[in-house]
Write a protein that holds these residues in place. Structure first.
Motif, PDB file in Angstrom:
ATOM      1  N   MET A   1       1.100  -1.099  -0.393  1.00 56.73           N
ATOM      2  CA  MET A   1      -0.215  -0.392   0.252  1.00 56.73           C
ATOM      3  C   MET A   1       0.432   1.525   0.184  1.00 56.73           C
ATOM      4  O   MET A   1       2.048   1.459   0.744  1.00 56.73           O
ATOM      5  CB  MET A   1      -1.103  -0.468   1.332  1.00 56.73           C
ATOM      6  CG  MET A   1      -2.200   0.901   1.106  1.00 56.73           C
ATOM      7  SD  MET A   1      -3.507   0.043   2.018  1.00 56.73           S
ATOM      8  CE  MET A   1      -3.709   0.102   3.634  1.00 56.73           C
ATOM      9  N   HIS A   2       0.399   2.735  -0.703  1.00 58.84           N
ATOM     10  CA  HIS A   2       0.698   3.424  -0.587  1.00 58.84           C
ATOM     11  C   HIS A   2       1.614   4.139   0.995  1.00 58.84           C
ATOM     12  O   HIS A   2       0.354   4.186   1.507  1.00 58.84           O
ATOM     13  CB  HIS A   2       0.298   4.867  -1.235  1.00 58.84           C
ATOM     14  CG  HIS A   2       1.331   5.355  -2.713  1.00 58.84           C
ATOM     15  ND1 HIS A   2       1.956   6.167  -2.601  1.00 58.84           N
ATOM     16  CD2 HIS A   2       1.616   4.775  -3.472  1.00 58.84           C
ATOM     17  CE1 HIS A   2       2.432   6.743  -4.062  1.00 58.84           C
ATOM     18  NE2 HIS A   2       2.526   5.842  -4.586  1.00 58.84           N
ATOM     19  N   LEU A   3       2.736   4.345   0.775  1.00 62.85           N
ATOM     20  CA  LEU A   3       2.533   5.158   2.019  1.00 62.85           C
ATOM     21  C   LEU A   3       1.738   5.818   2.474  1.00 62.85           C
ATOM     22  O   LEU A   3       1.789   6.134   3.693  1.00 62.85           O
ATOM     23  CB  LEU A   3       4.459   5.911   1.990  1.00 62.85           C
ATOM     24  CG  LEU A   3       5.468   4.735   2.901  1.00 62.85           C
ATOM     25  CD1 LEU A   3       7.139   5.372   2.277  1.00 62.85           C
ATOM     26  CD2 LEU A   3       5.668   4.237   4.359  1.00 62.85           C
ATOM     27  N   SER A   4       1.180   7.298   1.922  1.00 60.75           N
ATOM     28  CA  SER A   4       0.670   8.062   2.257  1.00 60.75           C
ATOM     29  C   SER A   4      -0.909   7.525   3.003  1.00 60.75           C
ATOM     30  O   SER A   4      -1.037   8.256   3.442  1.00 60.75           O
ATOM     31  CB  SER A   4       0.505   9.464   1.292  1.00 60.75           C
ATOM     32  OG  SER A   4      -0.309   8.658  -0.422  1.00 60.75           O
ATOM     33  N   VAL A   5      -1.069   6.151   1.844  1.00 61.21           N
ATOM     34  CA  VAL A   5      -2.963   5.944   1.825  1.00 61.21           C
ATOM     35  C   VAL A   5      -2.351   5.273   3.719  1.00 61.21           C
ATOM     36  O   VAL A   5      -2.986   5.778   5.017  1.00 61.21           O
ATOM     37  CB  VAL A   5      -2.389   4.642   1.190  1.00 61.21           C
ATOM     38  CG1 VAL A   5      -4.285   4.070   2.076  1.00 61.21           C
ATOM     39  CG2 VAL A   5      -3.109   5.756  -0.659  1.00 61.21           C
ATOM     40  N   LYS A   6      -1.390   4.571   3.958  1.00 66.57           N
ATOM     41  CA  LYS A   6      -1.019   4.336   5.521  1.00 66.57           C
ATOM     42  C   LYS A   6      -0.786   5.527   6.529  1.00 66.57           C
ATOM     43  O   LYS A   6      -1.351   5.027   7.131  1.00 66.57           O
ATOM     44  CB  LYS A   6       0.519   3.255   5.655  1.00 66.57           C
ATOM     45  CG  LYS A   6       0.042   1.864   4.759  1.00 66.57           C
ATOM     46  CD  LYS A   6       1.959   0.747   5.502  1.00 66.57           C
ATOM     47  CE  LYS A   6       1.463  -0.105   4.897  1.00 66.57           C
ATOM     48  NZ  LYS A   6       3.264   0.039   4.379  1.00 66.57           N
ATOM     49  N   PHE A   7      -0.149   6.458   5.975  1.00 69.91           N
ATOM     50  CA  PHE A   7      -0.466   7.049   6.556  1.00 69.91           C
ATOM     51  C   PHE A   7      -1.867   7.839   7.143  1.00 69.91           C
ATOM     52  O   PHE A   7      -2.078   7.769   8.251  1.00 69.91           O
ATOM     53  CB  PHE A   7       0.578   8.263   6.390  1.00 69.91           C
ATOM     54  CG  PHE A   7       0.639   9.903   7.229  1.00 69.91           C
ATOM     55  CD1 PHE A   7       0.820  11.147   7.113  1.00 69.91           C
ATOM     56  CD2 PHE A   7       1.847   9.251   8.607  1.00 69.91           C
ATOM     57  CE1 PHE A   7       0.372  12.292   7.892  1.00 69.91           C
ATOM     58  CE2 PHE A   7       1.908  10.455   9.318  1.00 69.91           C
ATOM     59  CZ  PHE A   7       1.213  11.904   9.069  1.00 69.91           C
TER      60      PHE A   7
END
Lengths: 117, 76
Positions: A1-7
């Motif tokens: 998953m994209h880092l920004s989505v996880k964040f």
């Protein structure tokens, strides 16, 4: 998953938790502040305040919803008086029981004597 | 303790028990919905907590007549 989505997901979880904490903490604080968690005197004062606030609040809600609740029938029964009179009558009956019993026994014996005459 | 005083203490006791029961129930419901996925045990726990607090308050109130209260004069 994209880092920004996880964040974003983590931030959302934290915000949700913070909201829940605020809600629960606020409820607890309101209870404490109104004296609901104090000693007996504060508790009975709080109950008095709630009783006083209840009829105006009911009237406000009735006005808001636009219907009239039927008037509560006035019950002329007092449990305290009923209990007290019950206790008094029971103990009066107990106190006169021996003399009443002896009177009835005498009357019974007299009746039997009259029958055998 | 006079009859009147005792009666007032019992009245206070009942009123306080009602308040604590309601508060415990309410807070239990709030915590159950907010944190514990609408399980029953926080509601029961909160109610029990409220009743326990009411019992303790009643006990202290009824005992207070017989307990010696010392007032320590503060040195100014």
């Amino acid at each position: 998953m994209h880092l920004s989505v996880k964040f974003a997901v983590k931030i959302k979880q934290h915000i949700l938790f913070a909201t829940k904490l605020t809600l629960a903490g606020g409820a607890l604080y309101v209870a404490y502040d109104s004296g609901l968690l104090g000693n007996g005197k504060e508790g009975s004062v709080a109950l008095g305040r709630a009783k006083d606030a209840f009829p105006p609040a009911v009237e406000e809600w009735m006005k808001y919803f636009g219907f009239q609740l039927p008037a509560t029938p006035k019950i002329e029964f007092s449990p305290l008086d009923a209990w007290n009179s019950g206790v008094q009558k029971s103990f009066h009956a107990l106190s006169v029981a021996p003399s009443t019993a002896s009177d009835y026994t005498k009357q019974g014996l007299q009746y039997v004597k009259d029958l055998t005459k | 303790m006079s009859e009147k005083e005792l009666g007032q203490k019992w009245d206070r006791c009942l009123a306080d028990s009602a308040i604590k029961f309601g508060t415990g129930l309410g807070l239990g419901i709030v915590f159950s919905v907010v944190f514990f996925k609408r399980r029953t045990w926080p509601i029961v726990f909160g109610t029990g907590l409220g009743l326990g607090m009411a019992y303790s308050n009643c006990q202290n109130d009824l005992k207070s007549h017989y307990v010696l209260h010392s007032k320590v004069a503060k040195e100014q």
